[in-house]
Design a protein around this motif. Structure first.
Motif, PDB file in Angstrom:
ATOM      1  N   SER A  58       0.831  -1.194   0.000  1.00 52.77           N
ATOM      2  CA  SER A  58       0.000   0.000   0.000  1.00 52.77           C
ATOM      3  C   SER A  58       0.869   1.249   0.000  1.00 52.77           C
ATOM      4  CB  SER A  58      -0.928  -0.001   1.211  1.00 52.77           C
ATOM      5  OG  SER A  58      -0.253   0.432   2.353  1.00 52.77           O
ATOM      6  N   ALA A  59       0.418   2.246  -0.747  1.00 55.12           N
ATOM      7  CA  ALA A  59       1.122   3.523  -0.765  1.00 55.12           C
ATOM      8  C   ALA A  59       1.057   4.169   0.615  1.00 55.12           C
ATOM      9  CB  ALA A  59       0.488   4.437  -1.813  1.00 55.12           C
ATOM     10  N   PHE A  60       0.012   3.839   1.341  1.00 59.13           N
ATOM     11  CA  PHE A  60      -0.178   4.445   2.655  1.00 59.13           C
ATOM     12  C   PHE A  60       0.985   4.152   3.589  1.00 59.13           C
ATOM     13  CE2 PHE A  60      -1.559   3.846   7.057  1.00 59.13           C
ATOM     14  CZ  PHE A  60      -1.884   5.147   7.378  1.00 59.13           C
ATOM     15  N   SER A  61       1.461   2.907   3.608  1.00 51.13           N
ATOM     16  CA  SER A  61       2.529   2.576   4.549  1.00 51.13           C
ATOM     17  C   SER A  61       3.828   3.297   4.170  1.00 51.13           C
ATOM     18  CB  SER A  61       2.726   1.066   4.622  1.00 51.13           C
ATOM     19  OG  SER A  61       2.789   0.518   3.346  1.00 51.13           O
ATOM     20  N   VAL A  62       4.079   3.440   2.871  1.00 50.62           N
ATOM     21  CA  VAL A  62       5.265   4.191   2.434  1.00 50.62           C
ATOM     22  C   VAL A  62       5.135   5.640   2.888  1.00 50.62           C
ATOM     23  CG1 VAL A  62       6.569   4.986   0.434  1.00 50.62           C
ATOM     24  CG2 VAL A  62       5.601   2.689   0.449  1.00 50.62           C
ATOM     25  N   PHE A  63       3.967   6.199   2.671  1.00 51.50           N
ATOM     26  CA  PHE A  63       3.712   7.575   3.056  1.00 51.50           C
ATOM     27  C   PHE A  63       3.911   7.771   4.557  1.00 51.50           C
ATOM     28  CE2 PHE A  63       0.447  10.551   4.664  1.00 51.50           C
ATOM     29  CZ  PHE A  63       0.959  11.722   4.129  1.00 51.50           C
ATOM     30  N   LEU A  64       3.354   6.858   5.333  1.00 52.01           N
ATOM     31  CA  LEU A  64       3.432   6.953   6.796  1.00 52.01           C
ATOM     32  C   LEU A  64       4.882   6.967   7.276  1.00 52.01           C
ATOM     33  CD1 LEU A  64       1.698   6.665   9.487  1.00 52.01           C
ATOM     34  CD2 LEU A  64       2.306   4.272   9.380  1.00 52.01           C
ATOM     35  N   LEU A  65       5.671   6.011   6.801  1.00 49.44           N
ATOM     36  CA  LEU A  65       7.057   5.928   7.255  1.00 49.44           C
ATOM     37  C   LEU A  65       7.899   7.081   6.712  1.00 49.44           C
ATOM     38  CD1 LEU A  65       7.855   2.117   7.193  1.00 49.44           C
ATOM     39  CD2 LEU A  65       7.218   3.557   9.109  1.00 49.44           C
ATOM     40  N   ARG A  66       7.601   7.484   5.491  1.00 47.88           N
ATOM     41  CA  ARG A  66       8.358   8.598   4.915  1.00 47.88           C
ATOM     42  C   ARG A  66       8.178   9.852   5.771  1.00 47.88           C
ATOM     43  NH1 ARG A  66       7.222  13.588   2.504  1.00 47.88           N
ATOM     44  NH2 ARG A  66       8.984  14.252   1.248  1.00 47.88           N
ATOM     45  N   GLN A  67       6.933  10.104   6.187  1.00 50.80           N
ATOM     46  CA  GLN A  67       6.675  11.270   7.040  1.00 50.80           C
ATOM     47  C   GLN A  67       7.520  11.197   8.298  1.00 50.80           C
ATOM     48  OE1 GLN A  67       5.320  12.770   4.566  1.00 50.80           O
ATOM     49  NE2 GLN A  67       3.994  13.938   5.947  1.00 50.80           N
ATOM     50  N   PHE A  68       7.669  10.008   8.832  1.00 48.11           N
ATOM     51  CA  PHE A  68       8.441   9.856  10.066  1.00 48.11           C
ATOM     52  C   PHE A  68       9.935  10.038   9.801  1.00 48.11           C
ATOM     53  CE2 PHE A  68      10.333   7.792  13.699  1.00 48.11           C
ATOM     54  CZ  PHE A  68       9.495   8.187  14.734  1.00 48.11           C
ATOM     55  N   PHE A  69      10.425   9.411   8.734  1.00 48.04           N
ATOM     56  CA  PHE A  69      11.853   9.492   8.414  1.00 48.04           C
ATOM     57  C   PHE A  69      12.284  10.925   8.109  1.00 48.04           C
ATOM     58  CE2 PHE A  69      12.043   4.837   6.683  1.00 48.04           C
ATOM     59  CZ  PHE A  69      11.872   4.384   7.982  1.00 48.04           C
ATOM     60  N   VAL A  70      11.424  11.685   7.455  1.00 51.19           N
ATOM     61  CA  VAL A  70      11.765  13.063   7.096  1.00 51.19           C
ATOM     62  C   VAL A  70      12.058  13.881   8.350  1.00 51.19           C
ATOM     63  CG1 VAL A  70      10.688  15.182   6.266  1.00 51.19           C
ATOM     64  CG2 VAL A  70      10.638  13.172   4.845  1.00 51.19           C
ATOM     65  N   GLY A  71      11.400  13.516   9.436  1.00 46.26           N
ATOM     66  CA  GLY A  71      11.560  14.275  10.671  1.00 46.26           C
ATOM     67  C   GLY A  71      12.865  14.011  11.404  1.00 46.26           C
ATOM     68  N   LEU A  72      13.609  12.988  11.021  1.00 51.22           N
ATOM     69  CA  LEU A  72      14.879  12.709  11.718  1.00 51.22           C
ATOM     70  C   LEU A  72      15.981  13.599  11.139  1.00 51.22           C
ATOM     71  CD1 LEU A  72      14.658   8.797  11.658  1.00 51.22           C
ATOM     72  CD2 LEU A  72      14.123  10.302  13.565  1.00 51.22           C
ATOM     73  N   PRO A  73      16.881  14.119  11.996  1.00 50.96           N
ATOM     74  CA  PRO A  73      17.897  15.054  11.496  1.00 50.96           C
ATOM     75  C   PRO A  73      18.835  14.417  10.467  1.00 50.96           C
ATOM     76  CG  PRO A  73      18.256  14.512  13.827  1.00 50.96           C
ATOM     77  CD  PRO A  73      16.931  13.961  13.448  1.00 50.96           C
ATOM     78  N   MET A  74      19.073  15.155   9.392  1.00 49.18           N
ATOM     79  CA  MET A  74      19.897  14.684   8.276  1.00 49.18           C
ATOM     80  C   MET A  74      21.361  14.510   8.695  1.00 49.18           C
ATOM     81  SD  MET A  74      18.687  13.834   5.427  1.00 49.18           S
ATOM     82  CE  MET A  74      19.452  13.109   3.999  1.00 49.18           C
ATOM     83  N   GLU A  75      21.775  15.240   9.749  1.00 49.17           N
ATOM     84  CA  GLU A  75      23.176  15.181  10.201  1.00 49.17           C
ATOM     85  C   GLU A  75      23.567  13.748  10.579  1.00 49.17           C
ATOM     86  OE1 GLU A  75      21.059  17.543  11.623  1.00 49.17           O
ATOM     87  OE2 GLU A  75      21.765  19.078  10.234  1.00 49.17           O
ATOM     88  N   LEU A  76      22.584  12.981  11.042  1.00 50.88           N
ATOM     89  CA  LEU A  76      22.859  11.597  11.423  1.00 50.88           C
ATOM     90  C   LEU A  76      23.478  10.833  10.264  1.00 50.88           C
ATOM     91  CD1 LEU A  76      19.539  10.705  13.271  1.00 50.88           C
ATOM     92  CD2 LEU A  76      21.786  10.994  14.305  1.00 50.88           C
ATOM     93  N   ASP A  77      22.849  10.946   9.086  1.00 55.45           N
ATOM     94  CA  ASP A  77      23.337  10.230   7.911  1.00 55.45           C
ATOM     95  C   ASP A  77      24.719  10.727   7.526  1.00 55.45           C
ATOM     96  OD1 ASP A  77      20.572  10.161   8.156  1.00 55.45           O
ATOM     97  OD2 ASP A  77      20.340   9.487   6.088  1.00 55.45           O
ATOM     98  N   GLU A  78      24.858  12.066   7.534  1.00 54.76           N
ATOM     99  CA  GLU A  78      26.121  12.646   7.066  1.00 54.76           C
ATOM    100  C   GLU A  78      27.275  12.227   7.951  1.00 54.76           C
ATOM    101  OE1 GLU A  78      25.018  16.731   6.765  1.00 54.76           O
ATOM    102  OE2 GLU A  78      23.670  16.240   5.104  1.00 54.76           O
ATOM    103  N   ALA A  79      27.051  12.261   9.271  1.00 58.64           N
ATOM    104  CA  ALA A  79      28.098  11.864  10.202  1.00 58.64           C
ATOM    105  C   ALA A  79      28.487  10.400   9.973  1.00 58.64           C
ATOM    106  CB  ALA A  79      27.633  12.066  11.632  1.00 58.64           C
ATOM    107  N   ALA A  80      27.456   9.551   9.795  1.00 56.80           N
ATOM    108  CA  ALA A  80      27.723   8.131   9.597  1.00 56.80           C
ATOM    109  C   ALA A  80      28.507   7.907   8.306  1.00 56.80           C
ATOM    110  CB  ALA A  80      26.425   7.349   9.570  1.00 56.80           C
ATOM    111  N   ARG A  81      28.153   8.687   7.274  1.00 62.30           N
ATOM    112  CA  ARG A  81      28.846   8.546   5.989  1.00 62.30           C
ATOM    113  C   ARG A  81      30.306   8.923   6.114  1.00 62.30           C
ATOM    114  NH1 ARG A  81      25.374   6.716   2.625  1.00 62.30           N
ATOM    115  NH2 ARG A  81      23.376   7.764   2.664  1.00 62.30           N
ATOM    116  N   MET A  82      30.574   9.983   6.857  1.00 65.56           N
ATOM    117  CA  MET A  82      31.964  10.395   7.021  1.00 65.56           C
ATOM    118  C   MET A  82      32.736   9.312   7.757  1.00 65.56           C
ATOM    119  SD  MET A  82      32.232  14.449   7.487  1.00 65.56           S
ATOM    120  CE  MET A  82      30.664  14.936   8.122  1.00 65.56           C
TER     121      MET A  82
END
Lengths: 317, 291
Positions: free
Chosen positions: B164-188
């Motif tokens: 369902s598109a709904f579940s993708v939408f639901l989780l995407r809304q949640f993921f967007v709210g997490l700070p992007m710095e987390l990914d960048e720090a992990a990548r470095m």
């Protein structure tokens, strides 16, 4: 993006990665997208194409253009019956659901005894399999031996008022209210928990200030609570309306769309067309008309929301 | 404002009395409502333990004079409820796993990766949110029975409802709210994208994942129309469809029908009693689209 990489010196790993995102994005998307295309996108398009055909699965389909749509609106009394029933369910279920859910939520939003037990009880039907719920309601509404008829006979005996139980599920006038009661029982817990979440988000200071100003509890409800939870009400209204438009399980198990098609809803008619009459084209047509109604009603509600929905921030979020 | 002490005292008194009356009225109302909610369950249980002669009795009795446990035995022999349970469990668990896993991967891509066509694709998902299941049901039925030859199989019960598109939408809304710095720090630090997804984003999304899991599990467990349409034999029927078929065969054997209903409800209600907070939070969170 990719231009970040300079030709002279290989960029650090975490920078190079940005260029890779292109393919990685699709890799992450792949499982979902494959399923989505196969079971959602293609079927949506196929349904549109199917609605222009007459097809029983056995013989090769026949292209009929808009005939299905025209027949539906010109010479299909059952369709209008189903449409009327669906509208009846929508205009009864949605307000009742909202009122009952709000009432319970307001009551449970206070420090009262037995709060946890009440929450448990009111939400219980939400997790219940609707088929089991519909079966027991069918039994409750049994004309001769159901508990409801027994109560009415009892009133008759005790008070002498000559009331008689109606034929609930076999009387077209009563079958629809019975279905409404079943859905109310089943879903009021859902409305309740969503309303509770909304109520708990209202800042206490508003109530404190109102109390200092001497506002009665009735006025606090009217001028603070209701405006503050209007976004929740709007959300629930849309969700409940879409749900009411799709009513099927209750009518299928409890009344089989009857008596005299009194509980035949649009979805029920989709089901009958496809899986009893084997008219798959027509069934798709009815399903698309259902979508059109849902879309139109949701659109209307969205347009009208600024008149009564109160948002804290300007952008309406 | 200066208020005379006596008047103030009286006001407080009447207010207290009014509060008291109000809370009594509240309790009465809540109890009456609870009765309406619980009565069907009790009536179901009561009927399921009655002998036929006590079912059709006026005035009705709540506690059977003789507890007829045999109803349960008869129901279990009349229908393969163990098989229905197994089917429901297999279908609900796999469908929930697929749903959550596929949605978590896709939502991560939509929320935290940049690639060409991301926004148009996400819009495509969003556009289908409003299309009711009944529209896609008929082509899906044809796909299952004609093209894939999956009619009356687990695949038919599991796959078409797991994306369902709904579940993708639901989780995407949640993921967007997490700070992007987390990914960048992990990548470095040299973490791969898969590792970021698995070890950073997913652990931080516990509530959203739990909510979606409960929501899809419950939806799948109680789902009726689709299993009704794609199953034909008891070997493949899930609990709701099996119960409905049972109704067709024994439409006046209320003791057996109610026993069947009780059998169908016991596991869900038991799990619900244990984790009611999780259920209510899960439904609230996913019901409100993750907000």
């Amino acid at each position: 993006m990719a231009s970040d990489a300079s030709p002279s010196r290989p960029p650090p790993r975490w920078r190079r990665w940005r260029a890779d995102q292109q393919s990685e994005g699709y890799l992450f998307l792949l499982p979902s997208l494959a399923g989505f295309i196969l079971f959602v996108l293609i079927p949506v398009v196929a349904a549109l194409v199917l609605s222009l055909y007459e097809w029983s699965l056995l013989s090769p389909g026949e292209y009929v253009g808009l005939t299905n749509y025209l027949n539906l609106f010109r010479r299909d009394p059952t369709f209008f019956k189903a449409l009327g029933n669906t509208l009846y369910f929508t205009v009864t279920i949605v307000p009742l659901q909202l009122a009952a859910g709000l009432a319970v939520a307001l009551a449970l939003n206070q420090a009262i005894k037995g709060l946890a037990v009440y929450r448990l009880i009111y939400f219980m039907p939400v997790v219940t399999t609707i088929v089991a719920g519909a079966l027991v309601f069918q039994w409750i509404f049994n004309k001769d031996f159901g508990i409801l008829s027994a109560v009415i006979w009892r009133i008759n005996e005790l008070t002498g008022i000559p009331v008689q139980p109606p034929d609930w599920l076999t009387d077209p006038a009563w079958a629809r209210p019975a279905v409404v009661m079943l859905t109310l029982w089943k879903n009021v817990g859902f409305t309740m928990v969503i309303y509770l979440a909304g109520l708990q988000a209202i800042p206490v200071e508003l109530y404190d200030a109102a109390e200092v100003d001497g506002a009665t509890s009735w006025r606090r409800l009217l001028y603070i609570t209701l405006p503050m939870i209007s976004p929740t009400t709007f959300f629930l209204m849309v969700i409940q309306m879409i749900g009411a438009f799709q009513l099927f399980d209750e009518a299928f198990v409890m009344t089989r769309g009857g008596p005299a098609q009194a509980t035949t809803t649009i979805v029920y008619y989709v089901y009958v067309n496809a899986f009893e009459y084997r008219r798959f084209g027509m069934a798709s047509t009815v399903a698309w008309v259902l979508f059109a109604f849902i879309f139109a009603f949701t659109f209307l509600q969205n347009r009208m929301q600024h008149r009564w929905v109160h948002y804290e921030t300007e952008d309406g979020r | 404002m200066a208020v005379e002490p006596l008047a103030g005292e009286q006001m407080r008194l009447t207010r207290r009395v009014r509060r008291r009356i109000g809370s009594i009225a509240l309790q009465v109302g809540l109890l009456a409502g609870s009765f309406f909610m619980v009565m069907p369950f009790l009536w179901m249980l009561s009927t399921s333990l009655k002998l036929p002669k006590e079912i059709f009795k006026y005035p009705p009795i709540w506690i059977p004079t003789e507890i007829a446990w045999s109803n349960y035995k008869d129901t279990l022999t009349a229908l393969p409820f163990d098989r229905f349970y197994l089917n429901s469990a297999i279908v609900s668990v796999s469908s929930t796993l697929i749903q959550v896993l596929a949605a978590a991967l896709a939502a991560f891509a939509f929320a935290r990766l940049r690639f060409k066509g991301r926004n148009p694709l996400f819009l495509l998902y969003l556009a289908t949110l409003m299309i009711p299941f009944q529209v896609t049901m008929i082509p899906n039925f044809i796909l299952i029975s004609r093209v894939l030859d999956w009619y009356n199989t687990y695949q038919a019960l599991i796959f078409p409802t797991s994306f369902s598109a709904f579940s993708v939408f639901l989780l995407r809304q949640f993921f967007v709210g997490l700070p992007m710095e987390l990914d960048e720090a992990a990548r470095m630090d040299g973490a791969s994208t898969l590792r970021i997804w698995w070890q950073i984003i997913l652990p931080l999304s516990g509530p959203a994942l739990a909510a979606l899991s409960i929501f899809s599990f419950l939806g799948s467990w109680n789902s009726f129309l689709w299993p009704l349409v794609v199953t034909t034999s008891n070997e493949m029927r899930t609990i709701p469809v099996g119960l409905s078929a049972f109704q067709g065969e024994h439409n006046t054997a209320w003791n057996l029908l109610m026993a069947g209903s009780v059998i169908a409800l016991v596991p869900v209600l038991a799990v619900y009693m244990v984790g009611q907070n999780w259920f209510q939070r899960g439904i609230t969170l996913s019901g409100m689209g993750g907000r």
